[in-house]
Design a protein around this motif. Sequence first.
Motif, PDB file in Angstrom:
ATOM      1  N   GLY A 361       0.822  -1.231  -0.490  1.00  0.00           N
ATOM      2  CA  GLY A 361      -0.147   0.113   0.275  1.00  0.00           C
ATOM      3  C   GLY A 361       0.570   1.284  -0.643  1.00  0.00           C
ATOM      4  O   GLY A 361       2.019   1.430   0.200  1.00  0.00           O
ATOM      5  N   GLN A 362      -0.392   2.708   0.393  1.00  0.00           N
ATOM      6  CA  GLN A 362       0.414   3.970   0.297  1.00  0.00           C
ATOM      7  C   GLN A 362       0.513   4.047   1.665  1.00  0.00           C
ATOM      8  O   GLN A 362      -0.364   4.334   1.880  1.00  0.00           O
ATOM      9  N   HIS A 363       1.850   4.824   1.522  1.00  0.00           N
ATOM     10  CA  HIS A 363       1.288   5.540   2.880  1.00  0.00           C
ATOM     11  C   HIS A 363       1.740   6.558   2.685  1.00  0.00           C
ATOM     12  O   HIS A 363       3.023   7.215   1.938  1.00  0.00           O
ATOM     13  N   TYR A 364       2.085   7.328   4.354  1.00  0.00           N
ATOM     14  CA  TYR A 364       2.517   8.801   4.524  1.00  0.00           C
ATOM     15  C   TYR A 364       2.548   9.681   5.710  1.00  0.00           C
ATOM     16  O   TYR A 364       1.970   8.468   6.475  1.00  0.00           O
ATOM     17  N   TRP A 365       3.229  10.038   6.726  1.00  0.00           N
ATOM     18  CA  TRP A 365       3.519  10.163   7.604  1.00  0.00           C
ATOM     19  C   TRP A 365       4.879  11.905   7.402  1.00  0.00           C
ATOM     20  O   TRP A 365       5.342  12.075   6.867  1.00  0.00           O
ATOM     21  N   GLU A 366       4.749  12.468   8.920  1.00  0.00           N
ATOM     22  CA  GLU A 366       5.826  13.938   8.305  1.00  0.00           C
ATOM     23  C   GLU A 366       6.167  13.844  10.052  1.00  0.00           C
ATOM     24  O   GLU A 366       6.189  13.227  11.047  1.00  0.00           O
ATOM     25  N   SER A 428       9.617  20.984   7.925  1.00  0.00           N
ATOM     26  CA  SER A 428       8.782  20.100   8.273  1.00  0.00           C
ATOM     27  C   SER A 428       8.830  18.319   7.139  1.00  0.00           C
ATOM     28  O   SER A 428       8.401  19.243   5.775  1.00  0.00           O
ATOM     29  N   ILE A 429       9.356  17.771   7.084  1.00  0.00           N
ATOM     30  CA  ILE A 429       9.229  16.901   6.040  1.00  0.00           C
ATOM     31  C   ILE A 429       7.899  15.540   6.182  1.00  0.00           C
ATOM     32  O   ILE A 429       8.051  15.333   6.686  1.00  0.00           O
ATOM     33  N   GLY A 430       7.607  15.597   4.890  1.00  0.00           N
ATOM     34  CA  GLY A 430       7.025  14.697   4.423  1.00  0.00           C
ATOM     35  C   GLY A 430       7.247  13.248   3.387  1.00  0.00           C
ATOM     36  O   GLY A 430       8.753  13.641   2.794  1.00  0.00           O
ATOM     37  N   VAL A 431       6.828  12.242   4.511  1.00  0.00           N
ATOM     38  CA  VAL A 431       7.246  11.075   3.636  1.00  0.00           C
ATOM     39  C   VAL A 431       6.458  10.140   3.096  1.00  0.00           C
ATOM     40  O   VAL A 431       5.133  10.266   3.803  1.00  0.00           O
ATOM     41  N   TYR A 432       6.600   9.900   1.543  1.00  0.00           N
ATOM     42  CA  TYR A 432       5.598   9.004   1.175  1.00  0.00           C
ATOM     43  C   TYR A 432       6.209   7.732   0.625  1.00  0.00           C
ATOM     44  O   TYR A 432       7.273   7.726   0.040  1.00  0.00           O
ATOM     45  N   LEU A 479      -1.673  10.036   8.940  1.00  0.00           N
ATOM     46  CA  LEU A 479      -2.442  10.926   8.274  1.00  0.00           C
ATOM     47  C   LEU A 479      -2.558  10.117   6.626  1.00  0.00           C
ATOM     48  O   LEU A 479      -1.781   9.535   6.127  1.00  0.00           O
ATOM     49  N   GLN A 480      -3.906  10.910   5.699  1.00  0.00           N
ATOM     50  CA  GLN A 480      -3.694  10.687   5.050  1.00  0.00           C
ATOM     51  C   GLN A 480      -2.737  10.416   3.896  1.00  0.00           C
ATOM     52  O   GLN A 480      -2.539  11.740   4.128  1.00  0.00           O
TER      53      GLN A 480
END
Length: 530
Positions: A361-366, A428-432, A479-480
């Motif tokens: 799947g696809q995931h995201y966090w910051e 702030s860094i978002g990771v996908y 987070l979506q």
Amino acid sequence: MDSQKDALQRIIATLANKNEELHNFIETLNHTLDRVQVNSTQVVSDLEEEFDTLYSILDEMKESMTSTIKQESLRKSHELQNQLTQSTSALESAEELLEFANNALHISDEAEFSKAAKQIKDRVTMAPAFRLTMKPKATDNMTHMMVDFSQERQTLQALKFLPVPRAPEIMLIDCVVMDNEVTVSWKMPMEDNKIDHYILEYRKTNHEGLPRVKDEQCWEKLDNIRTTEHTLQGLRFDSKFMNFRVRACNKAAAGDYSDPVTLETRAFNFSFDSSSSHLNLKVEEQSVEWDPQAGKALDSKGKGKENKGSAHITNLKNMSRSGTPSPKRTSVTRSPAPRGARDRFTGESYTVLGDTSIESGQHYWEVKPQKDCKSYSVGLAYRNLGKFDQLGKTCTSWCIHVNNWLQNSFAAKHNNKAKNLDVPVPDSIGVYCDFDRGQLAFYNAENKQLLHMFKMKFTQPVVPAFMVWCGGLILSTGLQVPSAVRSFQKTENGLGGSNSSLSQQDPTVASDTICFYEKLPSVDGGSLLP
């Protein structure tokens, strides 16, 4: 034959359950019908009582006003009667004097005439008719006692019976879940211009389908909504689903709730895994901070329990000018850690992993660093990352690294190779992570600008990985995948291969074998830290 009997028994059981449900539903309808009759009778009774109260109030007001008018009438009549009596008396005196004067005109004797004239003059001077004010002390006007009922009449004419509003209908097709926001839309079954506002209620749940009577969360209420649509912002999707229901309210009462709907709100939730962290890291669920004294405290407790021949951890030899120990000069002997101590990572590998693996799947966090953070890395790694390994210096880890100590640098790292990133370091860094496509992308969490992308083929589950030295990190999960990131990944699929010189071309490299880049973490020029 047996299979047919089993199938028939299942059908019979289903029919029996359905029959029971219908019986219960019929009982509910009958009970509701009875209650409608009882409630309508009660409402009529209440209405009659209310109007009787209004009638009694009007009767009291009528009696009071009638009494006041009668009192005022008596006062005026008394005043006018007194004036009338005085005027009648004065008129009689005036008529008598007038008759005497007319007779005096026929007196021929001069002396008697003068005497009569003098008497007439004196009597005229003293006549009550000439002392009366020819103005009534009271008027016949009673309009100042009249009551203006026009406003009350309009109010009474505007009185209408307001039925309890019907239950709205949530339009599931118009509800949107995106960017950690939920927009709920509904409509009334028929137009009702008497609706004053709506009440929206929601709660989080991990159960799909209709809400349960006893759920793990209570309903939260949003009142005074004036439109048939509302957006909940700034949510943390730490549950799989959310239930919603809405009710309409007029000036008199609140209606029934709509049929509840369940919307899916899945997101990637994880925390820092304190059991997988370096001794010098102070770990909480959503934050990690470098603590140079933590490891010393645990070491001092463990020394008393070790044998005399055991190796001891050496003291830090070099100190920076600010008093911060330089991780380049840290020497660690690989002695057994005291019981209960964390030894997942050691040496210069100030690393902590996430407590949840990614398998699809696809995931995201910051991740947001503290302002005084000297050095940190954010990325992914396999769980078999070596205890001395630093993120980005093995073939089993991928990260971007920020260095604010002595020399500022911002680079993407993998397999002991680095690529400098010619973009400003974001706050702030978002990771996908798209596990199935083998994509790992880093974004500016504020404006969703792409910082760097890796492309690889994952051969086993990965976990979020973090390194921090002299500072701390704040983690945001639940987070979506932002819509801007999702659309970019769709339109720019394959961009990571051309954007990154660190892209792994040979999928076999990312195997279960850990690729050590050095024997000891203190090799000159090989450390990830400054």
